[in-house]
Write a protein that holds these residues in place. Structure first.
Motif, PDB file in Angstrom:
ATOM      1  N   HIS A 253       2.379  -5.033  -8.142  1.00 21.13           N
ATOM      2  CA  HIS A 253       1.216  -4.948  -9.029  1.00 21.13           C
ATOM      3  C   HIS A 253       1.296  -3.722  -9.945  1.00 21.13           C
ATOM      4  O   HIS A 253       0.284  -3.147 -10.320  1.00 21.13           O
ATOM      5  N   GLU A 254       2.532  -3.324 -10.282  1.00 22.23           N
ATOM      6  CA  GLU A 254       2.723  -2.242 -11.272  1.00 22.23           C
ATOM      7  C   GLU A 254       3.864  -2.688 -12.173  1.00 22.23           C
ATOM      8  O   GLU A 254       5.011  -2.315 -11.959  1.00 22.23           O
TER       9      GLU A 254
ATOM     10  N   THR B  15       0.238  -0.235  -1.240  1.00 27.51           N
ATOM     11  CA  THR B  15      -0.493  -1.481  -0.991  1.00 27.51           C
ATOM     12  C   THR B  15       0.484  -2.648  -0.791  1.00 27.51           C
ATOM     13  O   THR B  15       0.230  -3.546   0.016  1.00 27.51           O
TER      14      THR B  15
ATOM     15  N   CYS C 138       4.068   0.259  -4.635  1.00 31.13           N
ATOM     16  CA  CYS C 138       2.897   1.030  -4.246  1.00 31.13           C
ATOM     17  C   CYS C 138       2.684   0.787  -2.755  1.00 31.13           C
ATOM     18  O   CYS C 138       3.140  -0.211  -2.206  1.00 31.13           O
TER      19      CYS C 138
ATOM     20  N   CYS D 159      -1.193   1.020 -11.639  1.00 29.38           N
ATOM     21  CA  CYS D 159      -1.927   1.270 -10.390  1.00 29.38           C
ATOM     22  C   CYS D 159      -1.901   2.742 -10.015  1.00 29.38           C
ATOM     23  O   CYS D 159      -2.920   3.423 -10.073  1.00 29.38           O
TER      24      CYS D 159
HETATM   25 ZN   LIG Z   1      -1.206   0.006  -5.977  1.00 28.11          ZN
END
Ligand SMILES: [Zn+2]
Ligand SMILES: [Zn+2]
Length: 365
Positions: free
Chosen positions: A61-62, A42, A40, A167
């Motif tokens: 975070h995915e 981020t 992502c 996410c």
């Molecule tokens: Zn994300």
């Protein structure tokens, strides 16, 4: 135990693969063997120092994977279960108590790099390594997370499709289905046709909105947006006046705008395309220093709403509903995904940054 992690060593530096030591699961924790993890923007922002997180660190975070071990107090999953990693939450603060875990007040769960008591979950050469990024750190063969960060997932959804639900998908789809909630006959304009924007388009397509317009600079993304349910598209490079183009394609003005670009320039240009009483959902993650200047009179006289949206205001129940829509063929997230082996994380991140891939997903093993 030992695991293989993709470590961001320092600001802007390429990823380094290391063997790391994972802490023993505590009573409330779950050890997940990762099978797939999405990239992502981020994550890129952390690598580039735009979003502050202590480096060296393991981001990601995915995630999707299989439970390898569960602490004694864990009730919702057991070893062997397929799981999706989801945003962390404490379960007891105000927002958690009212069904909005994405707004959990315990930000250390997301940004401290450690457990809440300060102990590390990963170590590199005997020294603590920042992890628990957004509660996860899925750029590693194994993630040690809190039980509230895992959601049992159906076996018939491909892991590479499942991962981005945590996410990108929930952020875009939640902005439409949980926050803006377009009613019959309304119009939805999505600024930016990346993974979040296209998730918003797919979500708008399962509502009763009758006009769904995607705005982007890349023709292939606009074409995909049409295939996923957009009734009209605007190439921002070709449209002279974005507001006028939006008014034309929405029959007078957008009832809802989903802003995913984090560009104040795009937002300001789009505002004049908002219908009276219309609302903008602000989804894109801007740099912490970014400021926004807006025409106050226009905002007030147009009765416009500006609404920040965090992770689509998602919840476990909402994520289950999204996965259900996907299994019915009504949220074809697989159309956004391009798969890379874990070892090619640098190439995948470069493709994401350059807009060549909408949602890179890394596979393990
Ligand atoms: Zn994300
Ligand atoms: Zn909370």
């Amino acid at each position: 135990m030992k695991a293989t992690a993709a470590v961001f060593p320092a600001t802007g530096a390429p990823v380094a693969f290391h063997e790391v030591e994972v802490a023993e699961p505590r009573d409330s924790e779950v050890l997940v063997r990762m099978t797939a993890t999405g990239i992502c923007h981020t994550d890129l922002s952390v690598r580039d120092g735009i979003i502050p997180f202590p480096l060296p660190a393991v981001a990601g975070h995915e995630g999707a994977g299989v439970v390898e071990a569960a602490g004694r107090a864990v009730r919702t999953v057991e070893p062997g279960d397929k799981v999706l990693l989801v945003p962390p939450s404490c379960g007891v603060c105000g927002p958690c108590g009212t069904g909005h875990p994405s707004l959990c007040e315990v930000s250390a769960l997301r940004w401290s790099g450690r457990r809440l008591d300060g102990t590390p979950v990963l170590a590199l050469d005997g020294a603590p390594l920042a992890a628990r990024f957004l509660g996860q750190s899925s750029f590693c063969s194994h993630a040690l997370v809190e039980e509230r960060t895992v959601l049992r997932a159906p076996r018939d959804v491909a892991d590479t499709t499942l991962a981005p639900f945590g996410c990108g998908v929930v952020t875009g789809a939640g902005a439409v289905l949980r926050v803006l909630r377009p009613g019959p006959g309304s119009s939805v304009v999505v600024l930016g046709a990346g993974a979040v924007g296209l998730s918003a388009v797919m979500a708008a397509a399962v509502t009763a909105a009758t006009r769904i317009v995607a705005v982007d600079l890349v023709p292939s993304r606009l074409e995909l947006a049409r295939e996923l349910g957009a009734t009209g598209t605007i190439n921002g490079r070709e449209a002279g006046d974005l507001g006028a183009a939006i008014r034309e394609l929405t029959g007078g003005g957008a009832d809802f705008v989903v802003e995913t670009t984090a560009s104040t320039q795009v937002l300001r240009a789009a505002l004049s395309g908002l219908a009276r009483g219309g609302t903008v959902g602000l989804v894109g993650a801007a740099a912490p220093t970014e400021q926004l200047a807006l025409p106050l009179v226009q905002l007030v006289s147009g009765a416009m709403g500006l609404r920040g949206v965090v992770m689509g205001d998602g919840s476990p129940a909402f994520l289950r509903a999204l996965i259900g829509l996907h299994r019915q063929g009504r949220l074809p997230v697989d159309r956004l995904v391009q798969v890379y082996p874990f070892e090619r994380i640098d190439a995948a991140m470069a493709d994401a940054a350059g807009g060549r891939t909408i949602k890179p997903v890394l596979t393990f093993g």
